[in-house]
Design an enzyme around this catalytic site. Structure first.
Site, PDB file in Angstrom:
ATOM      1  N   ASP A  37      -9.929  -0.956 -11.542  1.00 52.53           N
ATOM      2  CA  ASP A  37      -8.773  -1.223 -10.669  1.00 52.53           C
ATOM      3  C   ASP A  37      -7.749  -2.001 -11.499  1.00 52.53           C
ATOM      4  OD1 ASP A  37      -7.037  -1.831  -8.632  1.00 52.53           O
ATOM      5  OD2 ASP A  37      -8.454  -3.016  -7.457  1.00 52.53           O
ATOM      6  N   ARG A  48       3.251  -6.778 -10.023  1.00 55.78           N
ATOM      7  CA  ARG A  48       1.855  -7.214  -9.918  1.00 55.78           C
ATOM      8  C   ARG A  48       1.192  -6.895 -11.248  1.00 55.78           C
ATOM      9  NH1 ARG A  48       0.670  -4.948  -5.563  1.00 55.78           N
ATOM     10  NH2 ARG A  48      -0.420  -3.022  -6.116  1.00 55.78           N
ATOM     11  N   HIS A  73      -0.609 -11.402  -0.602  1.00 56.97           N
ATOM     12  CA  HIS A  73      -2.015 -10.971  -0.592  1.00 56.97           C
ATOM     13  C   HIS A  73      -2.896 -11.978  -1.317  1.00 56.97           C
ATOM     14  CE1 HIS A  73      -1.369  -9.550  -4.742  1.00 56.97           C
ATOM     15  NE2 HIS A  73      -0.250  -8.988  -4.315  1.00 56.97           N
ATOM     16  N   ASP A 102      -0.591   0.949  -9.722  1.00 57.36           N
ATOM     17  CA  ASP A 102      -1.903   0.398  -9.379  1.00 57.36           C
ATOM     18  C   ASP A 102      -2.841   1.596  -9.298  1.00 57.36           C
ATOM     19  OD1 ASP A 102      -4.155  -0.720  -8.198  1.00 57.36           O
ATOM     20  OD2 ASP A 102      -3.041  -1.936  -6.761  1.00 57.36           O
ATOM     21  N   HIS A 134     -10.485  -9.443  -5.616  1.00 58.87           N
ATOM     22  CA  HIS A 134     -11.614  -9.002  -4.800  1.00 58.87           C
ATOM     23  C   HIS A 134     -12.745  -8.607  -5.728  1.00 58.87           C
ATOM     24  CE1 HIS A 134     -10.368  -4.894  -5.933  1.00 58.87           C
ATOM     25  NE2 HIS A 134      -9.140  -5.295  -5.669  1.00 58.87           N
ATOM     26  N   TYR A 145       7.017 -10.185  -4.862  1.00 58.21           N
ATOM     27  CA  TYR A 145       7.700  -9.027  -4.283  1.00 58.21           C
ATOM     28  C   TYR A 145       8.991  -9.458  -3.595  1.00 58.21           C
ATOM     29  CZ  TYR A 145       2.862  -7.747  -5.012  1.00 58.21           C
ATOM     30  OH  TYR A 145       1.635  -7.577  -5.564  1.00 58.21           O
ATOM     31  N   HIS A 186       0.832  -1.204   0.000  1.00 56.31           N
ATOM     32  CA  HIS A 186       0.000   0.000   0.000  1.00 56.31           C
ATOM     33  C   HIS A 186       0.870   1.259   0.000  1.00 56.31           C
ATOM     34  CE1 HIS A 186      -3.823  -2.228   1.559  1.00 56.31           C
ATOM     35  NE2 HIS A 186      -3.536  -2.485   0.296  1.00 56.31           N
ATOM     36  N   HIS A 191     -12.977  -2.238  -3.343  1.00 58.96           N
ATOM     37  CA  HIS A 191     -13.021  -3.567  -2.728  1.00 58.96           C
ATOM     38  C   HIS A 191     -14.490  -3.780  -2.419  1.00 58.96           C
ATOM     39  CE1 HIS A 191      -8.523  -3.750  -1.356  1.00 58.96           C
ATOM     40  NE2 HIS A 191      -8.675  -3.605  -2.649  1.00 58.96           N
ATOM     41  N   GLU A 241      -2.769  -6.770 -12.784  1.00 58.65           N
ATOM     42  CA  GLU A 241      -4.163  -6.832 -12.321  1.00 58.65           C
ATOM     43  C   GLU A 241      -5.133  -6.425 -13.418  1.00 58.65           C
ATOM     44  OE1 GLU A 241      -5.156  -3.891  -9.311  1.00 58.65           O
ATOM     45  OE2 GLU A 241      -6.882  -5.083  -8.674  1.00 58.65           O
TER      46      GLU A 241
HETATM   47 MN   LIG Z   1      -7.213  -4.449  -6.691  1.00 54.22          MN
END
Ligand SMILES: [Mn+2]
Length: 442
Positions: free
Chosen positions: A261, A403, A343, A250, A347, A383, A233, A354, A405
């Protein structure tokens, strides 16, 4: 004039939802759903206002202080809303209001009231009901009235969350729009990247693209170069990204309350190193397998199992984990691979980034089974923070965080990737980086 509140969905869409929700409630129920309060950032200065997702879901009303109400009268449901009345003095400072009259015509409800009459009207309705469905903690005046009434207060969210999990055609259109804008914003970021670019500069490129499409971020954008990509984060976005480093972005946007997202990771100099490429290809393979696992009828956990198996095997094959595949994966998907993938795989996505109704039905309910109309993210990552003191990070991969996504719609015919216009193959990404401004009308 800026006073019209045009709704993102048709009146019919909202009325269908209201009916479906109210049908689940017992006799003599009073529904009172308040919106989010205004939040202060500093003296006299507020955060940009965002109505509560439940309010947006039930009637699309996006102005502060509103309360959605529903009650039964001679056996049928009546829907109402309390809104701020017209008030020239307040409007001079805070902006125009449509008032009670405007709400009556512009909100998909049966009747509108002024907030000035809230106490009288609600007290009268409470006297005629046996239970209240309300969300506490958002509106102190409302909570005072309901909590002092000695009528049982129940939570409407368990019912609404189950409904919000399945998106209507109208919602999917808005979400596709949010996904397409965010995809394009990431492409802009890739095109304008160079060695030494500031994380804040990339953030600005991406968010100004959102603004140019009358959109805005659906959460705080994460732009992490090098080691910063290994902070899940990370938000400070205040470091330069050097030649040879990757940047993890992100960032998603919101259209009429609906979120996208996306995460992409790319080398700012336009060329992946061998080591970066090895990890990137592994995460990409896992991500594609995760998307493939998004089949109607499959349990929620199947996408996490799919990505985890590939990542665990890859970590063993690359010699990063010195153990068997079984030990890397673990009996309950809790093996050593979790040192590098901490993680979940995804989601739900919707009015909340989320979104409600994730992997389970309710807090302790059964695992959710994927159904057509659900929208979720698939976002595996690996990571290797050089700063880690709990484990040994192999030198070759130190400082790499990756990452990938995408946003995925479940359909009867398999997964549909709403963010498919955002490139993720290495060759596609490398060909974009540093290419400069694209045609803004493309
Ligand atoms: Mn996400």
């Amino acid at each position: 004039m800026g006073t019209t509140n045009s709704l993102p969905l048709s009146f019919e869409d909202y009325n269908i939802r209201q009916k479906k929700f109210l049908k689940e409630l017992p006799e003599k129920t009073l529904v009172l759903i308040p919106t989010n309060p205004v939040s202060y950032r500093s003296n006299d200065t507020t955060y940009p206002y965002r109505a509560s997702s439940y309010m947006l879901y039930l009637c699309g009303w996006d102005a502060p202080e509103a309360i959605f109400m529903a009650y039964q009268e001679s056996g049928s449901w009546v829907t109402s809303i309390f809104v701020r009345p017209r008030d020239t003095k307040a409007e001079i400072w805070e902006g125009r209001r449509v008032g009670v009259e405007g709400a009556s015509s512009q909100c998909p409800i049966d009747e509108a009231y002024s907030l000035n009459d809230m106490e009288t009207v609600i007290t009268e309705k409470i006297n005629a009901c046996s239970n209240i469905y309300s969300i506490l903690g958002l509106n102190d005046s409302l909570d005072n009235i309901t909590q002092n009434s000695n009528v049982e207060i129940l939570d409407p969210r368990l019912i609404l969350d189950d409904m919000r999990v399945i998106k209507s055609e109208g919602e999917i259109k808005l979400m596709q729009n949010a996904a397409s804008i965010a995809s394009k914003a990431h492409i802009e970021g890739m095109r304008k990247s160079f060695s030494g670019i500031g994380e804040w500069e990339l953030q600005s490129i991406i968010e100004s693209y959102f603004t140019s499409k009358k959109s805005g971020p659906s959460y705080g954008s994460i732009v992490g170069g090098g080691d910063n990509a290994t902070i899940l984060h990370y938000h400070s976005n205040d470091v330069q990204v050097n030649d040879g480093e990757l940047v993890l972005v992100d960032a998603g946007c919101e259209v009429s309350g609906y979120a996208s997202d996306i995460t992409r990771t790319w080398p700012v100099n336009g060329k992946f190193t061998e080591a970066q490429r090895e990890i990137y290809e592994l995460v990409l393979k896992a991500e594609i397998a995760g998307i493939e696992a998004c089949q109607a009828g499959s349990p929620w956990s199947s996408m996490h199992h799919a990505t985890s198996k590939i990542l665990a095997k890859g970590l063993v094959d690359l010699g990063i984990l010195n153990c068997s595949f079984e030990e890397a994966l673990g009996e309950n998907f809790d093996g050593k691979y979790r040192n590098f993938f901490m993680h979940g795989t995804g989601h739900m996505l919707g009015l909340d980034v989320h979104d409600v109704g994730g992997g389970r039905q309710g807090d302790k309910g059964p695992e959710r089974i994927l159904q057509p109309g659900m929208v979720l993210t698939v976002e595996p990552g690996l990571y290797f923070g050089s700063w880690r003191t709990d484990i040994t990070i192999p030198e070759r991969y130190s400082g790499i965080g990756i990452r990938i996504e995408d946003d995925v719609l479940i359909t009867a015919d398999g997964p549909v990737v709403l963010t498919s216009s955002c490139p993720k193959e290495i060759s596609e990404i490398e060909s974009l980086i540093g290419k400069g401004l694209s045609e803004t009308n493309a």
